[in-house]
Design an enzyme around this catalytic site. Structure first.
Site, PDB file in Angstrom:
ATOM      1  N   GLY A   1       0.832  -1.206   0.000  1.00 35.31           N
ATOM      2  CA  GLY A   1       0.000   0.000   0.000  1.00 35.31           C
ATOM      3  C   GLY A   1       0.864   1.251   0.000  1.00 35.31           C
TER       4      GLY A   1
ATOM      5  N   ARG B   1       0.734  -4.845  -5.102  1.00 32.27           N
ATOM      6  CA  ARG B   1       0.863  -6.017  -4.238  1.00 32.27           C
ATOM      7  C   ARG B   1       1.039  -7.188  -5.193  1.00 32.27           C
ATOM      8  NH1 ARG B   1      -0.926  -3.953   0.826  1.00 32.27           N
ATOM      9  NH2 ARG B   1      -2.660  -2.515   0.700  1.00 32.27           N
TER      10      ARG B   1
ATOM     11  N   GLY C   1       5.618  -2.526   3.378  1.00 33.89           N
ATOM     12  CA  GLY C   1       5.162  -3.091   4.646  1.00 33.89           C
ATOM     13  C   GLY C   1       5.837  -4.421   4.929  1.00 33.89           C
ATOM     14  N   ASP C   2       5.379  -5.120   5.987  1.00 39.60           N
ATOM     15  CA  ASP C   2       6.104  -6.334   6.387  1.00 39.60           C
ATOM     16  C   ASP C   2       6.042  -7.426   5.323  1.00 39.60           C
ATOM     17  OD1 ASP C   2       3.454  -6.851   6.904  1.00 39.60           O
ATOM     18  OD2 ASP C   2       3.842  -8.009   8.720  1.00 39.60           O
TER      19      ASP C   2
ATOM     20  N   ILE D   1       1.003   3.636   6.468  1.00 45.50           N
ATOM     21  CA  ILE D   1       0.374   4.662   7.320  1.00 45.50           C
ATOM     22  C   ILE D   1       0.001   4.107   8.684  1.00 45.50           C
ATOM     23  CG2 ILE D   1      -0.554   5.961   5.356  1.00 45.50           C
ATOM     24  CD1 ILE D   1      -3.364   4.840   6.274  1.00 45.50           C
ATOM     25  N   ASP D   2      -0.013   2.792   8.827  1.00 45.52           N
ATOM     26  CA  ASP D   2      -0.539   2.183  10.054  1.00 45.52           C
ATOM     27  C   ASP D   2       0.411   2.267  11.256  1.00 45.52           C
ATOM     28  OD1 ASP D   2      -2.696   1.542   8.531  1.00 45.52           O
ATOM     29  OD2 ASP D   2      -2.237  -0.575   8.340  1.00 45.52           O
TER      30      ASP D   2
ATOM     31  N   VAL E   1      -8.733   8.401   2.019  1.00 50.15           N
ATOM     32  CA  VAL E   1      -8.367   9.811   2.225  1.00 50.15           C
ATOM     33  C   VAL E   1      -7.153   9.876   3.162  1.00 50.15           C
ATOM     34  CG1 VAL E   1      -9.149  11.880   3.459  1.00 50.15           C
ATOM     35  CG2 VAL E   1     -10.642  10.784   1.801  1.00 50.15           C
TER      36      VAL E   1
HETATM   37  O1  F6P Z   1      -1.686  -1.241   5.280  1.00 51.21           O
HETATM   38  C1  F6P Z   1      -2.200   0.017   5.120  1.00 51.21           C
HETATM   39  C2  F6P Z   1      -3.661  -0.012   4.905  1.00 51.21           C
HETATM   40  O2  F6P Z   1      -3.961   1.321   4.747  1.00 51.21           O
HETATM   41  C3  F6P Z   1      -4.548  -0.642   5.969  1.00 51.21           C
HETATM   42  O3  F6P Z   1      -4.782   0.114   7.100  1.00 51.21           O
HETATM   43  C4  F6P Z   1      -5.816  -0.907   5.184  1.00 51.21           C
HETATM   44  O4  F6P Z   1      -6.567  -1.910   5.774  1.00 51.21           O
HETATM   45  C5  F6P Z   1      -5.257  -1.321   3.869  1.00 51.21           C
HETATM   46  O5  F6P Z   1      -4.023  -0.680   3.723  1.00 51.21           O
HETATM   47  C6  F6P Z   1      -6.141  -1.043   2.677  1.00 51.21           C
HETATM   48  O6  F6P Z   1      -5.499  -1.567   1.558  1.00 51.21           O
HETATM   49  P1  F6P Z   1      -6.006  -1.421   0.066  1.00 51.21           P
HETATM   50  O7  F6P Z   1      -5.573  -0.086  -0.408  1.00 51.21           O
HETATM   51  O8  F6P Z   1      -5.352  -2.520  -0.666  1.00 51.21           O
HETATM   52  O9  F6P Z   1      -7.500  -1.496   0.109  1.00 51.21           O
END
Ligand code: F6P
Length: 366
Positions: A11, A74, A104-105, A151-152, A285
């Site tokens: 993401g 991804r 991310g991880d 962002i998490d 957003v």
């Molecule tokens: O990992 C970051 C994140 O923003 C999560 O908080 C959220 O659940 C996910 O990505 C949403 O991912 P996508 O953009 O693939 O819907």
């Protein structure tokens, strides 16, 4: 001449461009050739135009822009050995043997597996005549470093992940805006924020936004929380409070593991309090728009360190996660960080657990 590639994966997050810029310019300054890989780990597999030579000017005027200018994805194919074989061939054909991965991880673990398999991948490519033995000999190691873009704020090994601060600002702007309309109508708002496994954004925005109640995945509320929450909101109204805000992380759960949804909380407030209640799901957003000041200088700091890390590391180096601790660059063995993240709730590592315990399920406004 060393050759470094940089990519963004998973993401997107505000501030990824700052890392890319710092990696590119630091590596050029150190005399290396630099490549950007478009569309994340998938770009390694696709090769061709997805892997482009970058110069100093290629990363001009990007630091203030949201998202990632080199794209992200991804990649499912990178999880297959055939995908990683194609990726290895594309790298050695360009002479690239150093990689900075921003993601991310999942992306960082994928990159680490790629590095661990490297010799085996090259052997297989030689056996199937896809590369020459000489090329394989000249690229006998892949050196990688990771920077967490998410962002998490959901990774052990760094106080902040790239993008978390900007997302928090965006949430606070939204809560401020909602508070004013809520107060005008004496309404309640349930605000759903991102965070599948990590309640950092929910907890910090609830504290900074002066919310009344918060639900996070790490610390499910005790039985009877519904009564307690309603009672606190009722008491707030009785004391003259015109707005009520409940923040729910998207991954919030109760003690039985059942999801606590923003809609469910809304229905509960309407039924039990007879309150006019609205739900606002902030969604993507939170991930969009310009990075905050912090998400410009911190990515610059870690991007610079990550480029030096891959340039200076010897062949037997252990890949590092390049993050920050107390506003200083901090290195953690990459896979230690990934494994610890799966075991320890992120808020404990960030020193926030006591706050989480104290704040969850209690009113911030008493
Ligand atoms: O990992 C970051 C994140 O923003 C999560 O908080 C959220 O659940 C996910 O990505 C949403 O991912 P996508 O953009 O693939 O819907």
């Amino acid at each position: 001449r060393p050759a470094v590639a940089v990519l963004t994966s998973g993401g997107d997050a505000q501030g990824m461009n700052g890392v890319v810029r710092a990696v590119v310019r630091t590596a050029i300054g150190a005399g290396a050739d630099v490549y950007a890989v478009y569309e994340g780990l998938q770009g390694l597999i696709d090769g061709g135009d997805a892997i482009q030579r970058f110069d100093w000017g290629s990363v001009g005027s990007i630091q203030h822009r949201g998202g990632t200018v080199i794209g992200t994805a991804r990649s499912v194919e990178f999880r297959t050995r055939e995908g990683r074989l194609k990726a290895a061939a594309n790298l050695v054909q360009r002479g690239i043997d150093r990689l900075v991965v921003i993601g991310g991880d999942g992306s960082l673990s994928g990159a680490d597996l790629f590095r661990a398999e490297w010799i085996g991948l090259l052997d297989e490519l030689v056996e199937s005549d896809r590369i020459t033995p000489d090329l394989a000999r000249r690229h006998s190691h892949l050196v990688i470093a990771g920077v967490v873009g998410s962002i998490d704020n959901d990774m052990v090994g760094t106080d902040m992940t790239v993008g978390a601060d900007s997302a928090l600002h965006r949430i606070i702007e939204a809560i401020d805006a909602l508070s004013s309309t809520a107060a005008s109508h004496q309404r309640s708002f349930v605000v759903e924020v991102m965070g599948r496994h990590c309640g950092y954004l929910a907890l910090m925005s609830a504290i900074a936004g002066g919310a009344d109640y918060v639900m996070i995945p790490e610390n499910p509320p005790p039985p009877g929380w519904e009564d307690e929450m309603c009672e606190r909101l009722r008491a707030g109204r009785a004391a003259g409070r015109r707005d009520s805000i409940v923040v729910v992380a998207e991954g919030a759960r109760d003690r039985d593991g059942a999801p606590i949804t923003s809609q469910g909380v809304r229905d509960m407030l309407e039924e039990r309090l007879g309150e006019d209640t609205r739900v606002t799901i902030l969604g993507h957003v939170q991930r969009g728009g310009a990075p905050s000041a912090y998400d410009r200088w911190m990515p610059t700091l870690v991007g610079h360190a990550a480029a030096l890390e891959v340039l200076e590391a010897g062949p037997d180096h252990e890949p590092q996660l390049v993050g920050v601790r107390s506003n200083r660059v901090h290195l953690t063995p990459l896979m230690d960080a990934v494994e610890a993240t799966r075991e320890i709730p992120r808020l404990i590592d960030a020193g926030r657990y006591d706050e989480a315990m104290a704040m969850r399920g209690s009113s911030f406004t008493e």
